[in-house]
Design an enzyme around this catalytic site. Structure first.
Site, PDB file in Angstrom:
ATOM      1  N   LEU A 202      -5.441  13.376 -26.027  1.00 45.06           N
ATOM      2  CA  LEU A 202      -4.350  14.304 -25.555  1.00 45.06           C
ATOM      3  C   LEU A 202      -3.019  13.998 -25.884  1.00 45.06           C
ATOM      4  O   LEU A 202      -2.375  12.876 -25.615  1.00 45.06           O
ATOM      5  CB  LEU A 202      -4.483  14.263 -24.191  1.00 45.06           C
ATOM      6  CG  LEU A 202      -3.497  15.105 -23.231  1.00 45.06           C
ATOM      7  CD1 LEU A 202      -3.596  16.532 -23.307  1.00 45.06           C
ATOM      8  CD2 LEU A 202      -3.369  14.814 -21.655  1.00 45.06           C
ATOM      9  N   HIS A 203      -2.650  14.980 -26.901  1.00 48.51           N
ATOM     10  CA  HIS A 203      -1.231  14.529 -27.709  1.00 48.51           C
ATOM     11  C   HIS A 203      -0.717  15.886 -28.141  1.00 48.51           C
ATOM     12  O   HIS A 203       0.498  15.783 -28.474  1.00 48.51           O
ATOM     13  CB  HIS A 203      -1.562  13.601 -28.710  1.00 48.51           C
ATOM     14  CG  HIS A 203      -1.809  14.543 -29.999  1.00 48.51           C
ATOM     15  ND1 HIS A 203      -3.147  14.650 -30.235  1.00 48.51           N
ATOM     16  CD2 HIS A 203      -1.361  15.082 -31.026  1.00 48.51           C
ATOM     17  CE1 HIS A 203      -3.391  15.313 -31.368  1.00 48.51           C
ATOM     18  NE2 HIS A 203      -2.019  15.385 -31.921  1.00 48.51           N
ATOM     19  N   ARG A 204      -1.297  16.995 -28.114  1.00 40.16           N
ATOM     20  CA  ARG A 204      -0.843  18.137 -28.707  1.00 40.16           C
ATOM     21  C   ARG A 204       0.541  18.705 -27.976  1.00 40.16           C
ATOM     22  O   ARG A 204       0.475  18.955 -26.779  1.00 40.16           O
ATOM     23  CB  ARG A 204      -1.718  19.293 -28.643  1.00 40.16           C
ATOM     24  CG  ARG A 204      -1.371  20.563 -29.468  1.00 40.16           C
ATOM     25  CD  ARG A 204      -1.402  20.223 -31.188  1.00 40.16           C
ATOM     26  NE  ARG A 204      -2.628  20.002 -31.585  1.00 40.16           N
ATOM     27  CZ  ARG A 204      -2.965  20.065 -33.070  1.00 40.16           C
ATOM     28  NH1 ARG A 204      -2.033  20.390 -33.700  1.00 40.16           N
ATOM     29  NH2 ARG A 204      -4.151  19.772 -33.517  1.00 40.16           N
TER      30      ARG A 204
END
Length: 355
Positions: A202-204
């Site tokens: 999870l990083h966007r």
């Protein structure tokens, strides 16, 4: 012949590794690391693990706003180009490093080669979409991973210099899978078993910068019924703290970011993968692991069309339903990402055209 390669983010290190090996067999390469990923666990470990040469230039730009970061990269890369006088500049993907390198070179009349050209999400709220479109439109060579990417460029009127070479990520996965099996002990370290856990990334920005979306995702993670592993991106960790969000589910094991070989092992052995990363979507496909993508669209439409990847956005109920029910029959999948020789094809084309 001298090729100046610009990288700056984790996915680009992975893509650059096989291409750099191919280039250095036949030409000189100058490697510039912008420092966009500045955390040691997100950057330095990749160079040692993937046997990428130490960068000739490390710009140490670090984390800034999009404008400030891209502007500083543009200025610093321009200095390197003027000093090194390369025959072409090579960039990867869709980061601010990609755009800065492409703009600096094009304004100095140095031809640009774009690896992973032609990808489109058709969502211009994504900074990555702006970066990839602008880079494609100033590039001399557009190396496409799929026929879909070629078609996107044709729709935009770009036909000259377009080459369908396949996906360099496949080259990287094929080369490194054996190494990962030999060297990675991540499953034992985390006390997890093959096929019994969900891998999460999870990083966007579209998720982490939007409080409503990030809250929905964290709520879903806090209800996961299965063991899960989340290598937590430093940026995501910061955003969660800023918004007062936390993972409280004991099933979810939070760990520091891992190197590429450990990540490959986590991907290959997962029951399912839950992600918002473009690269991880493809690696899940290569690993034959069902992928659940927490985005409203994807550049890798082929994986969705083939039924290997499911888009669930940032919807808590859709995420949890997919975790419970989404399955894939990989015996019926078509090979749409090439033959694992993209790096050689890119190098051969550049050598042919540059003489």
């Amino acid at each position: 012949m001298k090729i100046l390669t610009v990288v700056g983010a984790r996915p680009q290190f992975i893509k650059a590794a096989p291409v750099s090996r191919a280039i250095r067999k036949q030409a000189d390469e100058i490697l510039v690391h912008t420092g966009q990923h500045y955390d040691k666990s997100m950057s330095d470990v990749f160079f040692s693990e993937l046997h990428i040469p130490v960068p000739d230039y490390h710009l140490h730009v670090g984390s800034k706003s999009h404008g400030a970061q891209t502007g500083e990269m543009l200025s610093r890369i321009e200095e390197v180009i003027l000093k090194e006088k390369p025959d072409c500049l090579l960039v990867y993907g869709d980061t601010n490093s990609t755009l800065a390198g492409a703009l600096a070179a094009s304004k100095l009349h140095v031809p640009v080669a774009h690896v992973e050209a032609g990808l489109r999400s058709f969502n211009k709220r994504m900074p990555e979409e702006i970066n990839r479109i602008l880079t494609d439109h100033v590039s001399e060579w557009l190396f496409c991973p799929t026929q879909t990417a070629v078609n996107h460029l044709a729709t935009e009127g770009i036909r000259r210099g377009v080459h369908l070479v396949g996906d360099v990520m496949m080259d990287a996965v094929q080369y490194n899978s054996r190494l990962a099996n030999e060297k990675s002990g991540i499953l034992k370290e985390l006390n997890i078993k093959t096929g019994e856990y969900i891998l999460i990334t999870l990083h966007r920005a579209e998720n982490t910068d939007d409080p409503a979306r990030l809250s929905q995702i964290i709520s879903a993670l806090n209800e996961l019924p299965l063991p899960a592993v989340l290598p937590l991106h430093p940026r995501t960790k910061g955003k969660m703290a800023q918004m007062g969000l936390a993972i409280t589910n004991p099933n979810v094991k939070l760990i520091e970011p891992v190197g590429y070989l450990d990540m490959l092992q986590l991907e290959v052995n997962a029951k399912k993968i839950l992600t918002d990363s473009g690269g991880v979507q493809k690696e899940a496909f290569f690993a034959k692991v069902p992928c659940i993508t927490m985005r409203d669209e994807t550049e890798w439409t082929e994986t969705v069309e083939l039924g290997a990847n499911l888009l669930v956005g940032a919807d808590q109920s859709k995420i949890l339903d997919a975790v419970d029910n989404f399955t894939v029959d990989f015996t019926r999948m078509k090979d749409v990402f090439g033959d694992g020789r993209a790096s050689e094809k890119i190098t051969d084309q550049l050598l042919k055209d540059l003489g």
